[in-house]
Every structure is written in C-alpha cells, then in structure tokens.
Design a protein around this motif. Structure first.
Motif, PDB file in Angstrom:
ATOM      1  N   ALA A 139      65.265  88.603  46.686  1.00 14.97           N
ATOM      2  CA  ALA A 139      66.096  87.502  46.186  1.00 14.97           C
ATOM      3  C   ALA A 139      67.322  88.068  45.470  1.00 14.97           C
ATOM      4  O   ALA A 139      67.298  89.185  44.947  1.00 14.97           O
ATOM      5  CB  ALA A 139      65.287  86.638  45.230  1.00 14.97           C
ATOM      6  N   LYS A 140      68.383  87.286  45.463  1.00 13.49           N
ATOM      7  CA  LYS A 140      69.616  87.707  44.809  1.00 13.49           C
ATOM      8  C   LYS A 140      69.835  86.864  43.546  1.00 13.49           C
ATOM      9  O   LYS A 140      69.504  85.671  43.535  1.00 13.49           O
ATOM     10  CB  LYS A 140      70.795  87.535  45.769  1.00 13.49           C
ATOM     11  CG  LYS A 140      70.661  88.389  47.022  1.00 13.49           C
ATOM     12  CD  LYS A 140      71.823  88.137  47.988  1.00 13.49           C
ATOM     13  CE  LYS A 140      71.661  88.983  49.253  1.00 13.49           C
ATOM     14  NZ  LYS A 140      72.765  88.738  50.230  1.00 13.49           N
ATOM     15  N   PRO A 141      70.386  87.460  42.497  1.00 15.27           N
ATOM     16  CA  PRO A 141      70.555  86.718  41.240  1.00 15.27           C
ATOM     17  C   PRO A 141      71.307  85.406  41.399  1.00 15.27           C
ATOM     18  O   PRO A 141      71.000  84.414  40.705  1.00 15.27           O
ATOM     19  CB  PRO A 141      71.348  87.704  40.368  1.00 15.27           C
ATOM     20  CG  PRO A 141      70.994  89.051  40.903  1.00 15.27           C
ATOM     21  CD  PRO A 141      70.819  88.857  42.378  1.00 15.27           C
ATOM     22  N   PRO A 145      70.401  79.763  39.914  1.00 15.66           N
ATOM     23  CA  PRO A 145      70.722  78.393  39.488  1.00 15.66           C
ATOM     24  C   PRO A 145      70.189  77.329  40.444  1.00 15.66           C
ATOM     25  O   PRO A 145      69.581  76.339  40.023  1.00 15.66           O
ATOM     26  CB  PRO A 145      72.256  78.394  39.437  1.00 15.66           C
ATOM     27  CG  PRO A 145      72.631  79.821  39.236  1.00 15.66           C
ATOM     28  CD  PRO A 145      71.608  80.614  40.004  1.00 15.66           C
ATOM     29  N   GLY A 146      70.411  77.544  41.736  1.00 15.65           N
ATOM     30  CA  GLY A 146      69.943  76.579  42.718  1.00 15.65           C
ATOM     31  C   GLY A 146      68.431  76.457  42.736  1.00 15.65           C
ATOM     32  O   GLY A 146      67.883  75.367  42.902  1.00 15.65           O
ATOM     33  N   ARG A 147      67.744  77.594  42.544  1.00 18.87           N
ATOM     34  CA  ARG A 147      66.279  77.579  42.539  1.00 18.87           C
ATOM     35  C   ARG A 147      65.751  76.798  41.340  1.00 18.87           C
ATOM     36  O   ARG A 147      64.805  76.006  41.469  1.00 18.87           O
ATOM     37  CB  ARG A 147      65.763  79.021  42.516  1.00 18.87           C
ATOM     38  CG  ARG A 147      64.249  79.141  42.665  1.00 18.87           C
ATOM     39  CD  ARG A 147      63.784  78.830  44.068  1.00 18.87           C
ATOM     40  NE  ARG A 147      64.216  79.835  45.015  1.00 18.87           N
ATOM     41  CZ  ARG A 147      63.617  81.015  45.195  1.00 18.87           C
ATOM     42  NH1 ARG A 147      62.558  81.344  44.464  1.00 18.87           N
ATOM     43  NH2 ARG A 147      64.063  81.864  46.104  1.00 18.87           N
ATOM     44  N   PHE A 148      66.338  77.007  40.171  1.00 16.13           N
ATOM     45  CA  PHE A 148      65.900  76.261  38.993  1.00 16.13           C
ATOM     46  C   PHE A 148      66.141  74.758  39.167  1.00 16.13           C
ATOM     47  O   PHE A 148      65.289  73.937  38.819  1.00 16.13           O
ATOM     48  CB  PHE A 148      66.629  76.757  37.740  1.00 16.13           C
ATOM     49  CG  PHE A 148      65.984  77.952  37.091  1.00 16.13           C
ATOM     50  CD1 PHE A 148      64.756  77.842  36.458  1.00 16.13           C
ATOM     51  CD2 PHE A 148      66.611  79.185  37.101  1.00 16.13           C
ATOM     52  CE1 PHE A 148      64.160  78.934  35.854  1.00 16.13           C
ATOM     53  CE2 PHE A 148      66.022  80.302  36.509  1.00 16.13           C
ATOM     54  CZ  PHE A 148      64.789  80.173  35.873  1.00 16.13           C
ATOM     55  N   ARG A 219      61.233  89.563  42.852  1.00 18.57           N
ATOM     56  CA  ARG A 219      61.934  90.790  42.489  1.00 18.57           C
ATOM     57  C   ARG A 219      61.252  91.982  43.169  1.00 18.57           C
ATOM     58  O   ARG A 219      60.280  92.545  42.666  1.00 18.57           O
ATOM     59  CB  ARG A 219      61.947  90.949  40.974  1.00 18.57           C
ATOM     60  CG  ARG A 219      62.634  89.773  40.253  1.00 18.57           C
ATOM     61  CD  ARG A 219      62.714  90.017  38.757  1.00 18.57           C
ATOM     62  NE  ARG A 219      63.424  88.942  38.086  1.00 18.57           N
ATOM     63  CZ  ARG A 219      62.827  87.968  37.393  1.00 18.57           C
ATOM     64  NH1 ARG A 219      61.499  87.941  37.303  1.00 18.57           N
ATOM     65  NH2 ARG A 219      63.538  87.026  36.799  1.00 18.57           N
ATOM     66  N   VAL A 220      61.751  92.348  44.309  1.00 14.19           N
ATOM     67  CA  VAL A 220      61.125  93.385  45.132  1.00 14.19           C
ATOM     68  C   VAL A 220      61.109  94.729  44.423  1.00 14.19           C
ATOM     69  O   VAL A 220      60.118  95.474  44.499  1.00 14.19           O
ATOM     70  CB  VAL A 220      61.837  93.493  46.496  1.00 14.19           C
ATOM     71  CG1 VAL A 220      61.324  94.695  47.275  1.00 14.19           C
ATOM     72  CG2 VAL A 220      61.625  92.218  47.291  1.00 14.19           C
TER      73      VAL A 220
END
Length: 300
Positions: A139-141, A145-148, A219-220
C-alpha cells in the motif's frame, strides 16, 4: 448432493480466548504429535477435513475457527484487527501446548498470520507451513485518506451476507468459488460453512464485518522485517492455478514480488502443486498431505 464421509471424525471444544468463546476442532489422538492449523478468510476449521483424512501418520490436529468465523464468537467491536489474530493464536497455543515449540500451518489469511507470528515468537515454532499466505499488495501512503473515509462510510452501513434456502444452494455457492470442488466435498463443506436461522434460511458462518475495508494500510516492509526473524524451517506451498495473485497485477510482477517476500525468510522450501487453485487443500489434499508429512519428517 451427498456429502463426503469423513475418514477421521473431528471433535469440538469451546474455549474462552481473550473474552470470546472460541471453537476449536480436534482430530486424532491427543497424545500424538501436534499440528496446529489456521484457516483463511471467510472459511472455517472443517475446511481442513480432506487434508487431515489424507495424512498417513497419526497426528493430533488442532484447528480453531478464527474469531467471527465458523462457530467462534463474533467480535463485540464493529471491526476486526489483524493484531487480534496474533494474540488469539498465542492464547490458543499457550493453552494446548504450553512451553512447546509447535508445528504450525496456515492457509491464506491464516498463512499470513502464522508466518508473522513465527517471526515474532521464533522460539515457539518447530516447523512452519504456509499455504498461499502471500499477503496483500504494497500500500502507498497516499491511499490512507481514501481508505479512512471508506471505512467511516462502511461502519455506518454494515455489509450483509445473503441467506440461502437450502444447503444445496450453499454447496452450489461454494462450487461457484471453486469449480474444482466435487459435489460430495461441496456438500460436506456446506453443512459446516452455514447454519440455519429461525426463519429457515441458511446463513454463512462468517461475520459480515469481515467484508468491511480495513482503514489500516498493509505495510509489506514491516511484515518482511518480522519474517526475517523466523528461525524454523518453512514449507511454502503455492498452487499453480491460484488466482490469489490477481491483486498484484501482471503475472511477471506477481512472481517477482512473491519471490522477494519468500527470499527474506531464512530457511524456506518452496513447492508448487499442479491442478489446484487457491483452495489447494480442497483440490489436492493427498499431494498436500504428502508434502507436509515429508517436510515434518526431515531431521531437525
């Protein structure tokens, strides 16, 4: 449909694990060597029946239903958190194998949990078996926002699972997920995968909350840092026809990323099973059991 008749009958135990009523399925002589088996997402412990039936040695197989799956109690919260699986796993092995280094197996989500645990508590693991526990794409930082926001929206409108009029419909649904599943095996799994409610509908034994998106990004790099701490020999098994890698993009990128993850585990034996998909313990249980017992029989 007539269900497969189990060669080895299982028995149920109910255990309080961190405040939740957990269902633990057992096969075999309690005095025999132990193998702990942890199932994947939207699955349950009886899923291992065909593989257990194919084992040639006498084993005591201990297979829980994860919280919110099968006959285990659902979380009182409105979401499920990955660290809870780790703590539940530890409580279960502390109860059934206190102070022992154990043989530990996990499939899919369960494979991801047990492999992470093996890096956190390396002294507790004698041998580790990962069945298609690849993890998720990096996943990318900027996704945060969209995930939350998505998570906040979903907890206001919790997902639902549809009910089925008959067990035959449940079995058909399982075969839709896995076209290789025979009528007999589908009928066997259906009677464990669903339960009849007061209205007569068969409801899937999985908390719909599991279908909600997690607000915590995968977080891989952190996962791999844990995997590098594993000291036990690891048997990593994939299915040649698995579709689990579709999340990683093109096949070439999928293989490159999976190999990168495997490479961080110090002592890994990689095996591929032909004519099997992601549910390889349903598709090729005999071949899988053979690989597992050969691995467990190797000198320390």
């Amino acid at each position: 449909m007539h269900p497969t008749i189990a060669k080895h009958a299982s028995r149920s135990e109910f255990l309080t694990v961190r405040g939740l009523r957990y269902h633990i399925r057992h096969w075999g002589d309690p005095q025999a060597p132990k193998i702990f088996m942890f199932h994947g997402w939207m699955d349950m412990s009886a899923s291992f029946q065909f593989m257990v039936d194919a084992l040639q040695r006498e084993w005591h197989v201990i297979a829980p239903d994860w919280r919110g799956f099968g006959l285990s109690e659902r979380s009182p919260a409105d979401a499920y958190w990955f660290p809870d699986y780790l703590a539940d796993l530890e409580a279960i092995i502390d109860h059934h194998a206190p102070g022992e280094a154990i043989n530990l197996l996990g499939h899919s989500m369960g494979g991801n949990v047990v492999t992470l645990y093996a890096g956190l508590r390396p002294e507790r693991i004698a041998r580790l078996i990962n069945l298609e526990g690849l993890g998720l794409p990096t996943a990318k930082p900027e996704q945060a926002p969209g995930r939350f926001v998505q998570w906040l929206d979903e907890i206001k409108n919790p997902p639902l699972l549809r009910g089925y009029a008959t067990l035959e419909e449940v079995a058909t649904r399982l075969q839709k997920n896995n076209a290789r599943l025979s009528d007999e095996r589908a009928a066997f799994l259906a009677q464990h995968w669903a339960q009849q409610d007061g209205s007569g509908l068969w409801q899937i034994l999985g908390d719909p909350a599991h279908k909600q998106v997690s607000p915590i990004l995968y977080r891989v790099d952190e996962m791999m840092a844990c995997w590098r701490r594993i000291t036990a020999p690891v048997l990593w098994i994939e299915a040649t026809d698995s579709d689990i890698g579709r999340f990683f993009g093109p096949a070439s990128l999928k293989r490159e990323e999976i190999d990168r993850r495997i490479a961080c585990i110090p002592r890994t034996q990689v095996e591929m099973i032909d004519q099997a998909g992601h549910m390889l313990h349903h598709d090729q249980p005999e071949r899988l059991a053979q690989l597992i017992e050969t691995f467990l029989a190797q000198p320390a």
